[in-house]
Design an enzyme around this catalytic site. Structure first.
Site, PDB file in Angstrom:
ATOM      1  N   TYR A   1       0.662  -1.245  -0.208  1.00  0.00           N
ATOM      2  CA  TYR A   1      -0.085  -0.064   0.106  1.00  0.00           C
ATOM      3  C   TYR A   1       1.000   1.449  -0.067  1.00  0.00           C
ATOM      4  O   TYR A   1       0.555   2.250  -0.884  1.00  0.00           O
ATOM      5  CB  TYR A   1      -1.077   0.034   1.181  1.00  0.00           C
ATOM      6  CG  TYR A   1      -1.848   1.096   1.450  1.00  0.00           C
ATOM      7  CD1 TYR A   1      -2.896   1.319   0.677  1.00  0.00           C
ATOM      8  CD2 TYR A   1      -1.462   2.158   2.495  1.00  0.00           C
ATOM      9  CE1 TYR A   1      -3.752   2.487   0.613  1.00  0.00           C
ATOM     10  CE2 TYR A   1      -2.282   3.128   2.599  1.00  0.00           C
ATOM     11  CZ  TYR A   1      -3.498   3.469   2.033  1.00  0.00           C
ATOM     12  OH  TYR A   1      -4.427   4.486   2.179  1.00  0.00           O
TER      13      TYR A   1
ATOM     14  N   LYS B   1       1.030   3.964  -2.940  1.00  0.00           N
ATOM     15  CA  LYS B   1       0.588   5.474  -2.586  1.00  0.00           C
ATOM     16  C   LYS B   1       1.608   6.514  -2.853  1.00  0.00           C
ATOM     17  O   LYS B   1       1.377   7.419  -3.263  1.00  0.00           O
ATOM     18  CB  LYS B   1       0.006   5.531  -1.307  1.00  0.00           C
ATOM     19  CG  LYS B   1      -1.324   4.976  -0.987  1.00  0.00           C
ATOM     20  CD  LYS B   1      -2.499   5.347  -1.924  1.00  0.00           C
ATOM     21  CE  LYS B   1      -3.806   5.041  -1.501  1.00  0.00           C
ATOM     22  NZ  LYS B   1      -4.687   5.542  -2.531  1.00  0.00           N
TER      23      LYS B   1
END
Length: 307
Positions: A171, A175
């Protein structure tokens, strides 16, 4: 319906719940006609269904707005292309793209499977790239036809993308990649009348309320700082024509706080003017580190070892 986004057409991905739902409702409240995209997947990205997107459409319509549901997979070429077509064919134009869709598959790196890495990269990073690519092609064609748009893109990163988050290597990397993609898109697309920015929000969603349960809990009284609706006003403004001149910027948004993030910049530097020896390089690096600003700690850095 009049407002800051009157006559504009906006797409919001992952708009069936959480931040996406809040953004869609806020854009509609300011007069935008909204394409509500949501695959209807679970927290881990599995499954699908049309109900979440349609429920948000129903909310918007009940409040006097205009909206249409789109249930396509925006991490595929056809799904992303059909999303842009849904806006243009339904409302005749596209003005704002809010990329928000995502899910989690958290693991410590030693336990993180390749499939879990690929799935999170796919929805967050590819799921930003493909809608952006197809929207950009549409806006470029408009500009070349003499109809230069006042187009806006709002991408969604995270604090995890800025400083990292233990147990979220996939993640955090995705991001961080979204920020790099935003900077390139802002530089490339400005000539076509497109401004591209990115937010790093902190709010209560399906992805955060379990991982950060204490922080995300609804207070008994007073201001609910973690309500996703707190982030949406900035998204609405960035997605409106009023944000003229603002592009390639990263904004933090949490509760009542808005922060302009200042990313990688040259700090203390040493230049020998010739090749360093390893020992000299190490000595110089330690001296520079002593002069440098201490970086923000990685989220969860004190988390005990384990899965």
């Amino acid at each position: 319906m009049s407002g800051l986004c009157s006559e504009r057409v906006a797409i919001v991905t992952g708009a069936g719940r959480g931040l996406g739902r809040a953004h869609a409702l806020a854009l509609a409240a300011e007069g935008a006609r909204v394409v509500v995209n949501d695959l209807g997947a679970g927290l881990d990205g599995t499954g699908s269904g049309t109900e979440p997107a349609q429920l948000v459409v129903d909310e918007i319509v009940a409040r006097g707005g205009q909206a249409v549901a789109h249930g396509g997979d925006i991490a595929t070429t056809e799904g992303a292309a059909s999303l842009i077509r849904a806006a243009v064919e339904t409302y005749g134009r596209l003005d704002t793209l809010v990329n928000n869709a995502g899910f989690l598959r958290d693991r410590m790196l030693v336990n993180l499977g390749e499939d879990d890495w690929d799935a999170v990269m796919r929805v967050h990073l590819k799921g930003h790239f493909l809608p952006l690519k197809h929207a950009a092609a549409h806006w470029r064609a408009e500009a070349k036809a003499g109809r230069v748009p006042a187009a806006r893109v709002v991408n969604t990163s995270s604090g995890a993308g800025l400083v990292g988050s233990v147990g979220q290597g996939n993640y955090s990397a995705a991001k961080a990649g979204i920020i790099g993609l935003t900077l390139v898109a802002a530089a490339e697309m400005g000539r076509y009348g497109v401004l591209v920015n990115v937010i790093a929000p902190a709010a209560r969603t399906r992805m955060t309320e379990a991982t950060f349960a204490e922080t995300m809990a609804v207070p008994d009284t007073g201001f609910d700082a973690m309500a996703p609706e707190n982030v949406s006003p900035l998204v609405v403004w960035l997605g409106s024509a009023a944000s003229v001149g603002v592009t390639g910027r990263v904004f933090g948004a949490e509760g009542g706080r808005i922060t302009v993030m200042e990313g990688w910049r040259p700090g203390p530097t040493a230049d020998k003017g010739a090749r360093w020896s390893p020992a000299e390089a190490g000595e110089a690096a330690l001296k520079l580190l002593a002069e440098a600003t201490t970086p923000e700690p990685v989220y969860g850095a004190q988390r005990p070892p384990g899965g």
